[in-house]
Design a protein around this motif. Structure first.
Motif, short mmCIF file in Angstrom:
data_model
loop_
_atom_site.label_atom_id
_atom_site.label_comp_id
_atom_site.label_asym_id
_atom_site.label_seq_id
_atom_site.Cartn_x
_atom_site.Cartn_y
_atom_site.Cartn_z
N GLY A 130 0.82 -1.21 0.00
CA GLY A 130 0.00 0.00 0.00
C GLY A 130 0.85 1.25 0.00
O GLY A 130 0.56 2.22 -0.72
N GLY A 131 1.92 1.27 0.79
CA GLY A 131 2.80 2.42 0.82
C GLY A 131 3.52 2.64 -0.49
O GLY A 131 3.67 3.77 -0.97
N LEU A 132 4.00 1.55 -1.13
CA LEU A 132 4.69 1.68 -2.41
C LEU A 132 3.77 2.23 -3.49
O LEU A 132 4.19 3.06 -4.32
CB LEU A 132 5.25 0.32 -2.84
CG LEU A 132 6.49 -0.17 -2.08
CD1 LEU A 132 6.82 -1.60 -2.47
CD2 LEU A 132 7.69 0.75 -2.34
N LEU A 133 2.52 1.77 -3.51
CA LEU A 133 1.57 2.29 -4.49
C LEU A 133 1.27 3.76 -4.24
O LEU A 133 1.03 4.53 -5.19
CB LEU A 133 0.28 1.47 -4.45
CG LEU A 133 0.38 0.03 -4.96
CD1 LEU A 133 -0.91 -0.73 -4.65
CD2 LEU A 133 0.67 -0.01 -6.45
N LEU A 134 1.30 4.18 -2.99
CA LEU A 134 0.99 5.58 -2.66
C LEU A 134 2.06 6.54 -3.16
O LEU A 134 1.74 7.69 -3.53
CB LEU A 134 0.83 5.75 -1.15
CG LEU A 134 -0.51 5.33 -0.54
CD1 LEU A 134 -0.41 5.27 0.97
CD2 LEU A 134 -1.61 6.29 -0.96
N VAL A 135 3.32 6.14 -3.17
CA VAL A 135 4.38 7.10 -3.51
C VAL A 135 4.46 7.36 -5.00
O VAL A 135 5.06 8.36 -5.41
CB VAL A 135 5.74 6.62 -2.98
CG1 VAL A 135 5.72 6.48 -1.47
CG2 VAL A 135 6.17 5.31 -3.62
N ALA A 136 3.89 6.50 -5.83
CA ALA A 136 3.89 6.72 -7.27
C ALA A 136 2.60 7.43 -7.66
O ALA A 136 1.51 6.95 -7.36
CB ALA A 136 4.00 5.40 -8.02
N PRO A 137 2.66 8.59 -8.32
CA PRO A 137 1.44 9.34 -8.65
C PRO A 137 0.40 8.53 -9.41
O PRO A 137 -0.79 8.63 -9.13
CB PRO A 137 1.96 10.51 -9.49
CG PRO A 137 3.38 10.70 -9.05
CD PRO A 137 3.88 9.31 -8.76
N ARG A 138 0.82 7.71 -10.37
CA ARG A 138 -0.15 6.99 -11.20
C ARG A 138 -0.84 5.84 -10.46
O ARG A 138 -1.89 5.37 -10.90
CB ARG A 138 0.54 6.46 -12.46
CG ARG A 138 0.91 7.56 -13.44
CD ARG A 138 1.35 7.00 -14.78
NE ARG A 138 1.61 8.07 -15.72
CZ ARG A 138 0.69 8.66 -16.46
NH1 ARG A 138 -0.57 8.27 -16.36
NH2 ARG A 138 1.00 9.62 -17.29
N THR A 139 -0.24 5.37 -9.39
CA THR A 139 -0.84 4.26 -8.63
C THR A 139 -1.33 4.71 -7.26
O THR A 139 -1.67 3.87 -6.42
CB THR A 139 0.17 3.11 -8.46
OG1 THR A 139 1.33 3.61 -7.77
CG2 THR A 139 0.58 2.55 -9.80
N ALA A 140 -1.38 6.03 -7.05
CA ALA A 140 -1.75 6.54 -5.73
C ALA A 140 -3.17 6.14 -5.34
O ALA A 140 -3.44 5.85 -4.17
CB ALA A 140 -1.60 8.06 -5.69
N THR A 141 -4.09 6.12 -6.32
CA THR A 141 -5.47 5.73 -5.99
C THR A 141 -5.54 4.27 -5.54
O THR A 141 -6.22 3.94 -4.56
CB THR A 141 -6.38 5.93 -7.22
OG1 THR A 141 -6.39 7.33 -7.58
CG2 THR A 141 -7.80 5.49 -6.91
N ALA A 142 -4.82 3.39 -6.24
CA ALA A 142 -4.77 1.98 -5.82
C ALA A 142 -4.14 1.86 -4.44
O ALA A 142 -4.59 1.07 -3.61
CB ALA A 142 -4.00 1.15 -6.84
N GLY A 143 -3.11 2.66 -4.17
CA GLY A 143 -2.47 2.64 -2.86
C GLY A 143 -3.40 3.12 -1.77
O GLY A 143 -3.44 2.55 -0.67
N ALA A 144 -4.16 4.16 -2.05
CA ALA A 144 -5.12 4.66 -1.07
C ALA A 144 -6.22 3.64 -0.81
O ALA A 144 -6.69 3.47 0.32
CB ALA A 144 -5.72 5.98 -1.54
N LEU A 145 -6.66 2.94 -1.88
CA LEU A 145 -7.70 1.93 -1.73
C LEU A 145 -7.19 0.76 -0.87
O LEU A 145 -7.89 0.29 0.04
CB LEU A 145 -8.13 1.43 -3.11
CG LEU A 145 -9.41 0.60 -3.19
CD1 LEU A 145 -10.60 1.41 -2.72
CD2 LEU A 145 -9.62 0.12 -4.63
N LEU A 146 -5.97 0.29 -1.15
CA LEU A 146 -5.40 -0.80 -0.36
C LEU A 146 -5.16 -0.36 1.08
O LEU A 146 -5.43 -1.11 2.03
CB LEU A 146 -4.10 -1.27 -1.00
CG LEU A 146 -3.36 -2.42 -0.32
CD1 LEU A 146 -4.26 -3.63 -0.16
CD2 LEU A 146 -2.09 -2.79 -1.11
N SER A 147 -4.67 0.87 1.27
CA SER A 147 -4.42 1.38 2.62
C SER A 147 -5.72 1.52 3.40
O SER A 147 -5.77 1.24 4.60
CB SER A 147 -3.70 2.73 2.54
OG SER A 147 -2.43 2.60 1.91
N ALA A 148 -6.79 1.95 2.72
CA ALA A 148 -8.08 2.08 3.41
C ALA A 148 -8.58 0.72 3.87
O ALA A 148 -9.11 0.59 4.98
CB ALA A 148 -9.10 2.73 2.47
#
Length: 456
Positions: free
Chosen positions: A212-230
């Motif tokens: 989740g953190g790795l997806l958050l730091v990349a702008p294009r995958t930030a939404t997926a990272g936020a979804l996984l983190s949520a």
């Protein structure tokens, strides 16, 4: 915060403006946010900003985690924003109690009073900001930078908690837990024991949080990272609530930060789940007008995220090897059952230590020993074990005035004799080591094919 999430999810003005193509020979249309959206943004910006700025866990995670001087720096950071007189007044008026010492978990009066202060501050700052900036129609540029800051605050925390599980460090199952009655465990102790029992489960949880953190730091995958983190923070918050883990406030705010990042994409996510209509692509908003600058910005974000993760993993690995489950087990490690017990020359006295004679001695590590009494209570002690001098020094963590200085002999590998002073009495004990594999929790193992459920 909740109002902002709803208004952002329902008002597509800002998103439509970012996706509207530039008219030929003209300038892009200026976005326009509704009054409710602007007001909600101001409140959320102040409150979330105060929380991220003043929370020591976030501060420490953004510095790569670690103990020692970095932990001291985090404590100093917390004191910088302490405003203790104000917090104490709020605590007395609202919670009905004076402030004590702050502890890192949270959920103490210090933390609750602080959140009330930040809510009051955001509530007071929002109308003032609205009056002073009443002619502004949007905060598109500020929103982009604010969301970048929130992404990294959340990603740093995902790395912090994820690395502590992936190593694994956060949850442990020492031998003393194997002999402690289940009913004597606190809800939090039960959660720690069951998660610490299965290292693969704990490590997979950590890897999911790191992802989740790795997806958050990349702008294009930030939404997926936020979804996984949520999703992950929802589970963590639920566990904290149902097992009384004192990190409820912080985990709830990390969940809110995840939802904040998801809010602009809420209509698209709902459409993907509830309809079969094709959805338009979603491009992350650029920080700069220049394409080379945006590429540099993306590279810097990826580099910073990888550094945060690497520093956290390095610190946790070092701590695990030196102080956690990865360090070498002492020779006396394990559960030792008392077979003979004497106090001041009297053998197996019924009145020993107020009727609480020793039943077991459990060596959890080179510096942690637990004494189990005949009433099954455990007295955890800090220990100094000198294998050369054949001595053990114990100090009770519950009663620092209780100390023991014992000499030991090992007639056999599974036999131990202790003799010395403990709590003002002369003790002599004979003990036998119990094989850990005789505990079903340890010895049962994994089976693809089972003749029965083996529910015990």
């Amino acid at each position: 915060m909740g109002t902002w999430l709803r208004t952002l999810a329902s008002a597509p003005a800002g998103r439509a403006a970012r996706r509207t193509p530039r008219p030929a020979g003209g300038s892009p249309a200026a976005p326009h946010w509704s009054g409710a959206t602007r007001t909600a943004f101001r409140f959320g910006f102040v409150y979330a900003g105060l929380y991220c700025l003043t929370t020591p866990q976030i501060y420490l995670a953004l510095r790569g985690g670690g103990m020692g001087r970095l932990q001291e720096a985090a404590d100093s950071w917390a004191k910088l924003w302490e405003i203790r007189p104000v917090r104490n007044r709020v605590s007395v008026r609202v919670l009905g109690r004076e402030l004590g010492d702050r502890f890192d978990g949270g959920d103490d009066p210090h933390t609750w009073a602080g959140q009330l202060c930040w809510l009051a501050g955001a509530a007071a700052a929002t109308p003032l900001w609205s009056v002073l900036d009443r002619h502004r129609t949007h905060y598109t540029a500020l929103d982009r930078w604010f969301r970048l800051a929130v992404r990294f605050c959340l990603a740093a925390q995902m790395f912090s908690y994820g690395a502590a599980k992936a190593v694994p460090l956060q949850f442990q199952l020492p031998p003393s837990k194997l002999v402690e009655p289940l009913g004597d465990l606190s809800p939090m102790g039960l959660l720690w024991a069951q998660t610490g029992f299965s290292k693969p489960y704990q490590m997979l949880l950590g890897c999911a949080e790191i992802a989740g953190g790795l997806l958050l730091v990349a702008p294009r995958t930030a939404t997926a990272g936020a979804l996984l983190s949520a999703a992950e923070m929802s589970q963590v918050f639920l566990l904290n609530m149902t097992f009384d883990v004192p990190v409820k406030v912080h985990s709830f705010h990390l969940l809110l930060l995840s939802l904040l990042l998801l809010a602009p994409e809420a209509p698209r996510l709902a459409g993907a789940l509830l309809t079969s209509r094709p959805l338009p692509p979603s491009a992350p908003p650029d920080l700069f007008r220049s394409r080379p600058m945006n590429r540099i910005s993306t590279a810097l974000q990826l580099g910073a995220g990888l550094w945060l993760l690497g520093a956290q993993l390095r610190n946790d690995w070092s701590f695990w090897r030196n102080y956690g489950g990865g360090r070498e087990k002492p020779e006396l490690y394990g559960v030792w059952d008392v077979t003979d017990f004497s106090v001041d020359g009297e053998r197996n006295p019924l009145s020993a230590a107020g009727g609480r004679r020793w039943r077991r001695v459990v060596v959890d590590s080179a510096d942690a020993v637990a004494v189990q009494r005949t009433d099954d209570s455990l007295d955890p002690c800090t220990a100094v074990i000198d294998m050369d001098a054949r001595t053990i020094a114990l100090t009770s963590t519950a009663d620092p005035g209780w100390r023991a200085a014992l000499a030991f002999r090992r007639p056999a590998d599974d036999r131990l004799t202790l003799e010395g002073e403990a709590g003002g009495h002369r003790l002599r004990l004979h003990l036998r080591r119990r094989e850990l594999g005789t505990f079903p929790l340890v010895g049962r193992g994994f089976h693809w094919v089972q003749d029965n459920s083996y529910l015990r």
